[in-house]
Design a protein around this motif. Structure first.
Motif, short mmCIF file in Angstrom:
data_model
loop_
_atom_site.label_atom_id
_atom_site.label_comp_id
_atom_site.label_asym_id
_atom_site.label_seq_id
_atom_site.Cartn_x
_atom_site.Cartn_y
_atom_site.Cartn_z
N PHE A 59 -7.08 -32.26 -6.04
CA PHE A 59 -5.88 -32.10 -6.88
C PHE A 59 -5.56 -33.42 -7.58
O PHE A 59 -4.56 -34.09 -7.26
CB PHE A 59 -4.68 -31.68 -6.02
CG PHE A 59 -4.94 -30.50 -5.13
CD1 PHE A 59 -5.13 -29.24 -5.66
CD2 PHE A 59 -4.99 -30.65 -3.75
CE1 PHE A 59 -5.38 -28.15 -4.84
CE2 PHE A 59 -5.22 -29.57 -2.92
CZ PHE A 59 -5.43 -28.31 -3.46
N PRO A 60 -6.39 -33.83 -8.54
CA PRO A 60 -6.13 -35.10 -9.23
C PRO A 60 -4.90 -35.02 -10.11
O PRO A 60 -4.78 -34.13 -10.96
CB PRO A 60 -7.40 -35.32 -10.06
CG PRO A 60 -7.95 -33.94 -10.29
CD PRO A 60 -7.61 -33.16 -9.05
N ALA A 208 -11.99 -40.79 -14.79
CA ALA A 208 -12.81 -39.75 -15.40
C ALA A 208 -13.37 -38.76 -14.38
O ALA A 208 -13.47 -37.57 -14.65
CB ALA A 208 -13.96 -40.41 -16.18
N ASN A 209 -13.72 -39.24 -13.19
CA ASN A 209 -14.34 -38.39 -12.17
C ASN A 209 -13.66 -38.65 -10.82
O ASN A 209 -14.21 -39.36 -9.97
CB ASN A 209 -15.85 -38.67 -12.07
CG ASN A 209 -16.57 -37.66 -11.19
OD1 ASN A 209 -15.94 -36.86 -10.48
ND2 ASN A 209 -17.89 -37.68 -11.23
N PRO A 210 -12.47 -38.07 -10.62
CA PRO A 210 -11.71 -38.37 -9.40
C PRO A 210 -12.41 -37.97 -8.11
O PRO A 210 -12.22 -38.59 -7.08
CB PRO A 210 -10.41 -37.58 -9.59
CG PRO A 210 -10.72 -36.53 -10.60
CD PRO A 210 -11.75 -37.14 -11.51
N ALA A 211 -13.27 -36.92 -8.14
CA ALA A 211 -13.94 -36.47 -6.92
C ALA A 211 -14.85 -37.54 -6.33
O ALA A 211 -15.06 -37.61 -5.12
CB ALA A 211 -14.75 -35.21 -7.20
N LYS A 212 -15.41 -38.40 -7.18
CA LYS A 212 -16.25 -39.50 -6.69
C LYS A 212 -15.51 -40.83 -6.66
O LYS A 212 -15.64 -41.61 -5.72
CB LYS A 212 -17.50 -39.64 -7.60
CG LYS A 212 -18.49 -38.50 -7.47
CD LYS A 212 -19.74 -38.79 -8.31
CE LYS A 212 -20.78 -37.67 -8.13
NZ LYS A 212 -22.00 -37.94 -8.95
N HIS A 355 -2.60 -31.66 4.26
CA HIS A 355 -4.05 -31.47 4.21
C HIS A 355 -4.46 -30.29 5.10
O HIS A 355 -5.32 -29.49 4.74
CB HIS A 355 -4.76 -32.75 4.66
CG HIS A 355 -6.25 -32.70 4.48
ND1 HIS A 355 -7.11 -33.60 5.06
CD2 HIS A 355 -7.05 -31.81 3.81
CE1 HIS A 355 -8.35 -33.30 4.75
NE2 HIS A 355 -8.36 -32.22 3.99
N TRP A 356 -3.86 -30.18 6.27
CA TRP A 356 -4.18 -29.08 7.18
C TRP A 356 -3.88 -27.74 6.52
O TRP A 356 -4.69 -26.80 6.59
CB TRP A 356 -3.38 -29.24 8.47
CG TRP A 356 -3.81 -28.29 9.56
CD1 TRP A 356 -3.38 -27.00 9.75
CD2 TRP A 356 -4.75 -28.55 10.60
NE1 TRP A 356 -3.98 -26.45 10.84
CE2 TRP A 356 -4.84 -27.37 11.39
CE3 TRP A 356 -5.51 -29.65 10.96
CZ2 TRP A 356 -5.66 -27.27 12.50
CZ3 TRP A 356 -6.34 -29.57 12.07
CH2 TRP A 356 -6.41 -28.38 12.83
N ARG A 357 -2.74 -27.64 5.85
CA ARG A 357 -2.35 -26.38 5.20
C ARG A 357 -3.21 -26.09 3.97
O ARG A 357 -3.40 -24.93 3.61
CB ARG A 357 -0.87 -26.43 4.82
CG ARG A 357 0.08 -26.43 6.02
CD ARG A 357 1.53 -26.45 5.54
NE ARG A 357 1.86 -25.27 4.77
CZ ARG A 357 2.31 -24.12 5.27
NH1 ARG A 357 2.47 -24.00 6.58
NH2 ARG A 357 2.60 -23.11 4.48
N GLU A 361 -8.74 -25.16 0.32
CA GLU A 361 -8.99 -25.65 -1.03
C GLU A 361 -9.57 -27.06 -1.03
O GLU A 361 -10.49 -27.36 -1.80
CB GLU A 361 -7.70 -25.64 -1.85
CG GLU A 361 -7.09 -24.25 -2.02
CD GLU A 361 -5.70 -24.31 -2.60
OE1 GLU A 361 -5.58 -24.48 -3.83
OE2 GLU A 361 -4.72 -24.19 -1.83
N ALA A 362 -9.04 -27.94 -0.18
CA ALA A 362 -9.44 -29.35 -0.19
C ALA A 362 -10.64 -29.62 0.68
O ALA A 362 -11.37 -30.60 0.45
CB ALA A 362 -8.27 -30.24 0.23
N GLY A 363 -10.88 -28.77 1.70
CA GLY A 363 -11.99 -29.00 2.60
C GLY A 363 -11.74 -30.19 3.52
O GLY A 363 -10.66 -30.75 3.57
N GLY A 364 -12.77 -30.56 4.26
CA GLY A 364 -12.65 -31.71 5.16
C GLY A 364 -12.72 -31.29 6.62
O GLY A 364 -12.64 -30.11 6.96
#
Length: 420
Positions: A59-60, A208-212, A355-357, A361-364
């Protein structure tokens, strides 16, 4: 913003008042075990940073923590109240950072003749200067952070290496280990020294690439800072006698440099402290600016908070600065440290819950989330017990901040529903 720009923003926020003030405060609680307190705080920060990294990647946004609360908790009062509590905690943290700047600036300018009035004047001046810089925009914030972070890391690394070379191991072996409960209570302070990594999530909307970019930046920043903190904790406790530490607890790192390098070392490390606290103010105000604008857009704060004041500055930024200036000139630094630490733990526990909830969507790893939550709860309980015994007023203020934030959000939503 690049990986290094985002990491610099986090390091700039973390290596500020955290090490330069909280090291002395925590050392008075734990003695020679203070390095363990910073090590445990670093482990918890890595676990919490993992949740931040997963959420920021999925969720950037420049809203950061506020966006996670909105998505995770269906109650607008709860999500909005936690976001307001974050802003309240940010104001408290900014106050502590500014007072630390004032303490080092006052001692650098006047030595032991510095007074609380001088400290407050220097603190107020740096707040005003950094507010003006944040109004210019995120590009300047990033470039200034990279320069200031580089300079202060070089200075502190040299101090750490030279201090290790001259360290007498007997200086660290003279005191018995403190009780485990006291050690965990002190982590309530030392963890706050890491709390700036949360600000990097607010930068996810500027990369530009928040996932990385964001996860790498978070783990780089926490790893660098944890190494620095543990090393400096060993150096300070190995060189600063207990009586000096009590007298110079708010400038303990500079006192250690004075004992290792003499007056030139004191001056250089004091300058590093001024750079560190300035960059921490810079990064934290950047976070507050973005969150208050996002909350105003979502209706969780009055619309005036997002209204432009000058360039990229808003009325929310101006009011935040005004609140910091009032607190700088009214509150004592030690009390501010404990209030900031307790508030920070509550907020970061809420991030674990978010994060738990949002796990689908977020994984982990749920195991890492559970471990981080457990450790943080243990620290919070230990800190509450400790404060109940020595500073019950701090607990009262912290509770008032939590309940007051929820009440303010309930009133805002109620007025919004009535059309006011």
């Amino acid at each position: 913003m690049s990986v290094w720009g985002v990491a610099a923003l986090g390091v700039g926020s973390m290596v500020g008042a955290g090490i330069f003030t909280l090291l002395g405060e925590a050392a008075l609680m734990t003695g020679s075990d203070v390095y363990l307190s910073f090590a445990v705080g670093g482990v918890i920060a890595l676990l919490s940073g993992y949740s931040y990294a997963r959420l920021a990647s999925r969720f950037p946004s420049s809203g950061g923590i506020m966006d996670y609360f909105d998505r995770a908790f269906p109650s607008r009062v709860l999500s909005g109240g936690l976001s307001i509590l974050f802003l309240v905690g940010l104001v408290i943290a900014l106050t502590m950072i500014a007072k630390t700047f004032g303490a080092y600036a006052g001692r650098l300018a006047l030595g032991d003749n510095s007074s609380p009035l001088v400290v407050d004047l220097f603190a107020s001046a740096v707040v005003i200067a950094v507010v003006m810089m944040n109004m210019v925009g995120s590009g300047l914030v990033s470039h200034v952070e990279e320069v200031m972070v580089g300079v202060k890391l070089v200075i502190l690394t040299v101090l750490m290496m030279a201090g290790m070379w001259a360290l007498d191991p007997k200086a660290l072996a003279g005191e018995p280990a403190v009780p485990t409960t006291t050690l965990f209570a002190s982590v309530g302070l030392t963890f706050f020294a890491y709390a700036g990594y949360g600000i990097m999530a607010n930068a996810s909307g500027f990369v530009a690439n928040p996932a990385k970019t964001v996860p790498r930046a978070i783990f780089i920043a926490i790893g660098v800072v944890a190494t620095l903190y543990v090393g400096l904790a060993v150096i300070v406790l190995g060189h600063v006698p207990a009586e000096h530490l009590r007298h110079y607890k708010h400038t303990a790192v500079a006192q250690a440099a004075h004992l290792v390098f003499g007056e030139p070392g004191f001056v250089v490390v004091s300058v590093a402290a001024l750079l560190a606290t300035t960059s921490a103010l810079n990064a934290s105000l950047f976070s507050g600016l973005e969150i208050s604008k996002a909350m105003a857009a979502e209706g969780e704060l009055p619309a005036v908070f997002g209204r432009a004041a000058w360039r990229q500055g808003t009325h929310g930024l101006v009011w935040t600065a005004a609140a910091v200036l009032v607190m700088v000139n009214l509150l004592e630094l030690s009390a501010i440290c404990h209030i900031a630490g307790a508030t920070c733990l509550i907020l970061y526990l809420a991030v674990f819950a978010a994060h738990w909830r949002l796990h689908k969507e977020a994984g982990g790893s749920r195991l890492l989330m559970a471990l981080g939550t457990l450790l943080m709860v243990v620290v919070l309980v230990a800190q509450v017990i400790h404060l109940w015994e020595i500073r019950p007023s701090v607990l009262a203020v912290t509770l008032a901040a939590v309940l007051g934030s929820l009440l303010v959000e309930w009133l805002i939503l109620r007025r919004g529903r009535s059309g006011a």
